[in-house]
Design a protein around this motif. Structure first.
Motif, PDB file in Angstrom:
ATOM      1  N   LEU A 244       9.166 -29.316  37.368  1.00  0.00           N
ATOM      2  CA  LEU A 244       8.478 -29.294  38.661  1.00  0.00           C
ATOM      3  C   LEU A 244       9.379 -29.754  39.801  1.00  0.00           C
ATOM      4  N   ILE A 245      10.177 -30.794  39.555  1.00  0.00           N
ATOM      5  CA  ILE A 245      10.948 -31.384  40.655  1.00  0.00           C
ATOM      6  C   ILE A 245      12.402 -30.917  40.682  1.00  0.00           C
ATOM      7  N   ASP A 246      12.772 -29.976  39.807  1.00  0.00           N
ATOM      8  CA  ASP A 246      14.170 -29.530  39.771  1.00  0.00           C
ATOM      9  C   ASP A 246      14.682 -29.037  41.129  1.00  0.00           C
ATOM     10  N   PRO A 247      13.888 -28.301  41.912  1.00  0.00           N
ATOM     11  CA  PRO A 247      14.387 -27.907  43.243  1.00  0.00           C
ATOM     12  C   PRO A 247      14.735 -29.112  44.124  1.00  0.00           C
ATOM     13  N   LEU A 248      13.919 -30.169  44.062  1.00  0.00           N
ATOM     14  CA  LEU A 248      14.210 -31.377  44.839  1.00  0.00           C
ATOM     15  C   LEU A 248      15.493 -32.035  44.347  1.00  0.00           C
ATOM     16  N   ILE A 249      15.655 -32.105  43.042  1.00  0.00           N
ATOM     17  CA  ILE A 249      16.828 -32.741  42.459  1.00  0.00           C
ATOM     18  C   ILE A 249      18.096 -31.987  42.836  1.00  0.00           C
ATOM     19  N   THR A 250      18.090 -30.676  42.644  1.00  0.00           N
ATOM     20  CA  THR A 250      19.283 -29.875  42.901  1.00  0.00           C
ATOM     21  C   THR A 250      19.668 -29.902  44.373  1.00  0.00           C
ATOM     22  N   SER A 251      18.695 -29.795  45.252  1.00  0.00           N
ATOM     23  CA  SER A 251      19.001 -29.786  46.684  1.00  0.00           C
ATOM     24  C   SER A 251      19.569 -31.122  47.151  1.00  0.00           C
ATOM     25  N   THR A 252      19.069 -32.231  46.596  1.00  0.00           N
ATOM     26  CA  THR A 252      19.638 -33.536  46.970  1.00  0.00           C
ATOM     27  C   THR A 252      21.024 -33.726  46.359  1.00  0.00           C
ATOM     28  N   ASN A 253      21.263 -33.145  45.182  1.00  0.00           N
ATOM     29  CA  ASN A 253      22.621 -33.158  44.623  1.00  0.00           C
ATOM     30  C   ASN A 253      23.604 -32.509  45.587  1.00  0.00           C
ATOM     31  N   VAL A 254      23.229 -31.350  46.099  1.00  0.00           N
ATOM     32  CA  VAL A 254      24.095 -30.609  47.011  1.00  0.00           C
ATOM     33  C   VAL A 254      24.290 -31.368  48.320  1.00  0.00           C
ATOM     34  N   LEU A 255      23.222 -31.949  48.842  1.00  0.00           N
ATOM     35  CA  LEU A 255      23.305 -32.690  50.094  1.00  0.00           C
ATOM     36  C   LEU A 255      24.245 -33.887  49.947  1.00  0.00           C
ATOM     37  N   ALA A 256      24.081 -34.646  48.861  1.00  0.00           N
ATOM     38  CA  ALA A 256      24.940 -35.809  48.629  1.00  0.00           C
ATOM     39  C   ALA A 256      26.382 -35.395  48.366  1.00  0.00           C
ATOM     40  N   ASN A 257      26.576 -34.293  47.665  1.00  0.00           N
ATOM     41  CA  ASN A 257      27.924 -33.813  47.384  1.00  0.00           C
ATOM     42  C   ASN A 257      28.664 -33.470  48.668  1.00  0.00           C
ATOM     43  N   SER A 258      27.966 -32.859  49.611  1.00  0.00           N
ATOM     44  CA  SER A 258      28.567 -32.519  50.895  1.00  0.00           C
ATOM     45  C   SER A 258      28.923 -33.779  51.687  1.00  0.00           C
ATOM     46  N   GLY A 259      28.006 -34.757  51.688  1.00  0.00           N
ATOM     47  CA  GLY A 259      28.283 -36.002  52.403  1.00  0.00           C
ATOM     48  C   GLY A 259      29.437 -36.778  51.798  1.00  0.00           C
TER      49      GLY A 259
END
Length: 203
Positions: A169-184
């Motif tokens: 259920l929460i995989d989209p939230l997890i993946t998108s925050t992974n990408v956001l943190a990776n960019s930062g």
């Protein structure tokens, strides 16, 4: 405990974990870009990658967009091309924070005894090693981490089933925050590398 009660417990837990991860991401951008205003502008630049990650469920598939968006926040356009591919599989802060939090929620819900400090350290050691070996693709965490939950933490099949359902259920939230943190973190690494180069230039 009824289905509605479980839904409320896990729903609140997911929202708290998500807010915590977003705060972490904001702090990373503040450290990398210097001010809160620049941090919000930097996050805005990365929003296309965030949306792609949310819809695709894969940090790896989002990598070209992540590189393109991170370049807007970078002083050296070539730096994200070197850092993002190297850290996509390693930096998965969304997975780590979400699942670490859910472990305690599940243990409390199913009436398990709290982990001792030594048990927690032992689990974290293997958890981190598993993360390094895990591809940043949809469903990878489920196959790699669940044996750790079962053999080290003593999770029952019912607990693993609940954890699987929540992760789906929460995989989209997890993946998108992974990408956001990776960019930062890429911007933070760039600043760190510039400081190292400046230090060695002076000496």
């Amino acid at each position: 405990m009824g289905v509605f009660d479980n839904f409320m417990i896990y729903g609140k837990s997911i929202m708290l974990a998500f807010c915590g991860v977003l705060i972490y991401c904001l702090l990373i951008f503040i450290i990398g870009l210097g001010t809160v205003k620049k941090a919000f502008h930097g996050i805005k630049n990365v929003m296309p990658a965030y949306v792609v990650a949310f819809t695709s469920g894969s940090s790896f598939a989002t990598m070209p967009t992540t590189i393109s968006c991170t370049t807007k926040n970078s002083k050296d356009p070539q730096f994200p091309q070197a850092i993002i591919p190297a850290t996509t599989n390693i930096q998965q802060i969304g997975d780590c924070l979400f699942n670490a939090y859910l472990i305690f929620v599940l243990m409390n819900t199913f009436g398990m005894d709290p982990l001792s400090f030594s048990q927690w350290c032992y689990f974290v050691f293997w958890y981190v090693l598993a993360r390094f070996a895990m591809p940043a693709m949809l469903g990878a965490a489920m196959f790699v981490l669940y044996p750790l939950y079962e053999n080290i933490l003593g999770f029952s099949p019912e607990m693993l089933a609940v954890l699987l359902a929540i992760n789906v259920l929460i995989d989209p939230l997890i993946t998108s925050t992974n990408v956001l943190a990776n960019s930062g973190l890429c911007v933070v690494f760039e600043n760190f590398w510039a400081a190292i180069q400046k230090l060695f230039t002076k000496t």
